[in-house]
Design an enzyme around this catalytic site. Structure first.
Site, PDB file in Angstrom:
ATOM      1  N   HIS A   1      -7.624  -5.668  -0.279  1.00  0.00           N
ATOM      2  CA  HIS A   1      -6.433  -4.879   0.029  1.00  0.00           C
ATOM      3  C   HIS A   1      -5.846  -5.329   1.367  1.00  0.00           C
ATOM      4  CE1 HIS A   1      -3.925  -1.369  -0.592  1.00  0.00           C
ATOM      5  NE2 HIS A   1      -4.243  -0.870   0.592  1.00  0.00           N
TER       6      HIS A   1
ATOM      7  N   GLU B   1      -9.143  -5.875  -4.486  1.00  0.00           N
ATOM      8  CA  GLU B   1      -8.662  -4.739  -3.699  1.00  0.00           C
ATOM      9  C   GLU B   1      -9.793  -3.857  -3.186  1.00  0.00           C
ATOM     10  OE1 GLU B   1      -5.558  -3.834  -2.864  1.00  0.00           O
ATOM     11  OE2 GLU B   1      -4.173  -4.791  -4.272  1.00  0.00           O
TER      12      GLU B   1
ATOM     13  N   SER C   1       0.842  -1.185   0.000  1.00  0.00           N
ATOM     14  CA  SER C   1       0.000   0.000   0.000  1.00  0.00           C
ATOM     15  C   SER C   1       0.882   1.243   0.000  1.00  0.00           C
ATOM     16  CB  SER C   1      -0.971  -0.032   1.177  1.00  0.00           C
ATOM     17  OG  SER C   1      -1.992   0.919   1.024  1.00  0.00           O
TER      18      SER C   1
END
Length: 560
Positions: free
Chosen positions: A469, A361, A246
């Site tokens: 995610h 995600e 990330s």
């Protein structure tokens, strides 16, 4: 990404009471332990430090700033809370990092240092904010071995959290270090306004005339510390891989484009970090943001804003930073051009890169926006939600491309669009651009049966997050230091992923026993290593990822 803050509100109302109370008690105990260990602890240097009994287990190491004593664990050796730079307090607030000052005696390195200034969030152990600027520490995890062994590959992990939250302690990679034979370093760096404030009089002090990159300069300072010291922990300073997920992955893709990072690493791993095509803020915009922030913080006079801001408490700075987009600034020696331009023109670092994203995600973000707030998106609301997100013209195209008949719920349809635009398609574009300057290996984590990562496990919901995610992190490390509830197939996939990552760290090429070779985008463009459990087809090479994520649409519009 701001995932910590997007979900904080609904977590407070949807956690099961018993689980929440238990977590709060555990967090309180952890906070007491960390507070007790955060203070510098020095003891006289033992006479046998030069090679006697106290040094034979490899837990007594001399760094360029002084001796540190870590501890031996079942997985290897670990050294926690080592300062790699002078702490950015007082006059050093919003200054480029400087080498750590030397200390006498032996510094105990058995507890994590302070987290950098940040708000409370929904992640385990982050129930309280941090107002501590004394935070530029790192942690070293090494397999067992004598300190004279200096040939192990090194991975430096940069944490996620939207460049506004998180800490090096978010992952505990001790098992990863043992299984791969690598030395792993996790790093704290300045966040939010403390790490990325631009303008407000700071340009006059910046060495290249461009302020706003303090957090990423911290990362480079940590890499210089690694180059100077990691050999004493068993690592090879010439075999360093930078990696992150990330915002940590975004940090890696920025460092790849930074000339001032050149030579500090030999490979990079980007996990879900290509969002926004890794774009930095333009200098003019960053300066406007800085002026607006200063005014909000009570320092509106441009002539005195910097002195005024340095006089504010960390708590005041943190309260004023909400609502601004904190991130790197383009221009100057640190980042002369946008990363995407550096990739395409071949001026970025010519090192091997492992780059990828997760197949689902967007479910984390869509859930936070709708179902997590107690307002699941309905079929009737779906067209309007797309218009609100993308505007009338693009929203209409998205509606046709993501019809509700193909998804489990309207929220999942919305999530697919979010994830494809922000992560999947930007990762594929980054692969193409990176192939202009060296090897780039593409992967997709696609275990849609994966358990929700630690922050989501106590939620009172049956929402299907899939391979959302952050979910791949628990397959590589102990996320937040916690064991993950993986079943037998998932544990097998985790072992294979560790092999791929470990091979890349050692050799620059990701390989795994019995698994296909990861495709190099220079010779196999568009092919992606798809990481799945055996019952879902196993790990294979996919040629359809671009089509599956509707990138034909998203490649025609600007990235978010």
């Amino acid at each position: 990404m701001r995932k910590r803050f997007m979900m904080q509100r609904f977590v407070r109302t949807t956690r099961r009471g018993r689980g929440a109370r238990g977590r709060i008690r555990r967090a309180a105990s952890l906070a007491v332990a960390l507070a007790a260990g955060a203070a510098v602890s020095l003891v006289p240097l033992p006479a046998q430090a030069s090679g006697g009994p106290a040094a034979t287990d490899g837990t007594l190491v001399r760094t360029t700033a002084g001796w540190v004593r870590g501890e031996s664990t079942a997985e290897g050796r670990q050294f926690l809370g080592i300062p790699y730079a002078q702490q950015p307090v007082g006059a050093l607030r919003w200054k480029e990092p400087r080498p750590a000052k030397a200390w006498d005696g032996v510094r105990r390195a058995t507890a994590f240092g302070n987290r950098c200034v940040q708000s409370a969030s929904w992640d385990p152990g982050y129930e309280n904010p941090s107002h501590t600027e004394d935070c530029l520490d790192l942690n070293v995890y090494a397999p067992k071995g004598h300190r004279s062994d200096r040939d192990r590959p090194v991975m430096v992990w940069l944490h996620g959290g939207g460049l506004t939250a998180g800490a090096g302690e978010d992952v505990v990679p001790d098992t990863f270090a043992r299984r791969t034979g690598a030395v792993v370093v996790t790093v704290n760096y300045r966040l939010g306004a403390m790490g990325f404030l631009a303008g407000a009089g700071l340009d006059d002090e910046a060495s290249d005339g461009v302020s706003g990159n303090y957090g990423l300069l911290d990362q480079q300072a940590a890499l210089r510390w690694v180059r100077a010291n990691i050999g004493r922990f068993g690592g090879d300073p010439h075999r360093v891989t930078i990696a992150g997920e990330s915002a940590g992955g975004r940090s890696v893709c920025t460092q790849l484009a930074s000339p001032t990072a050149r030579g500090l690493y030999r490979a990079g791993i980007v996990e879900s970090g290509a969002y926004g095509d890794c774009a930095a803020r333009e200098r003019e915009r960053a300066a406007r943001d800085g002026a607006a922030f200063a005014k909000k913080a009570g320092c509106p006079d441009t002539g005195t804003a910097l002195a005024c801001l340095r006089g504010k408490s960390a708590k005041d700075i943190l309260a004023a930073q909400a609502g601004f987009d904190w991130g790197p600034v383009v221009g100057g020696a640190f980042l002369p051009v946008q990363p995407e331009e550096a990739y395409e023109k071949g001026t970025a670092a010519r090192v091997p890169v492992l780059n990828g994203a997760n197949s689902d995600e967007g479910t984390l973000f869509a859930f936070a926006q709708f179902d997590g707030q107690g307002r699941p998106l309905t079929a009737e609301q779906y067209p309007g939600a797309l218009t609100a997100a993308y505007g009338p013209e693009l929203g209409g195209r998205v509606l046709k491309t993501y019809p509700l008949t193909e998804y489990a719920s309207p929220t999942h349809a919305y999530a697919a669009a979010v994830g494809d635009r922000m992560f999947a398609c930007t990762a594929l574009r980054m692969n193409t651009a990176l192939a202009n300057r060296g090897p780039v290996y593409a992967y997709e984590f696609a275990d849609r049966t994966s358990p929700p990562f630690a922050s989501l496990r106590d939620l009172d919901t049956d929402f299907d997050f899939g391979a959302t995610h952050v979910n791949e992190v628990q397959y590589l490390f102990k996320h937040f230091g916690l064991a993950s509830p993986l079943d037998a197939e998932q544990r097998a996939l985790a072992r294979r992923m560790v092999q791929y990552w470990g091979s890349f760290i050692r050799t620059g090429v990701p390989r795994a026993d019995g698994g296909p070779a990861a495709p190099d985008q220079r010779t196999r463009p568009g092919q992606v290593l798809s990481l799945r459990t055996a019952s879902a087809g196993g790990t294979t090479i996919s040629t359809t990822v671009h089509a599956e994520h509707r990138c034909g649409l998203w490649d025609t519009v600007p990235a978010q």
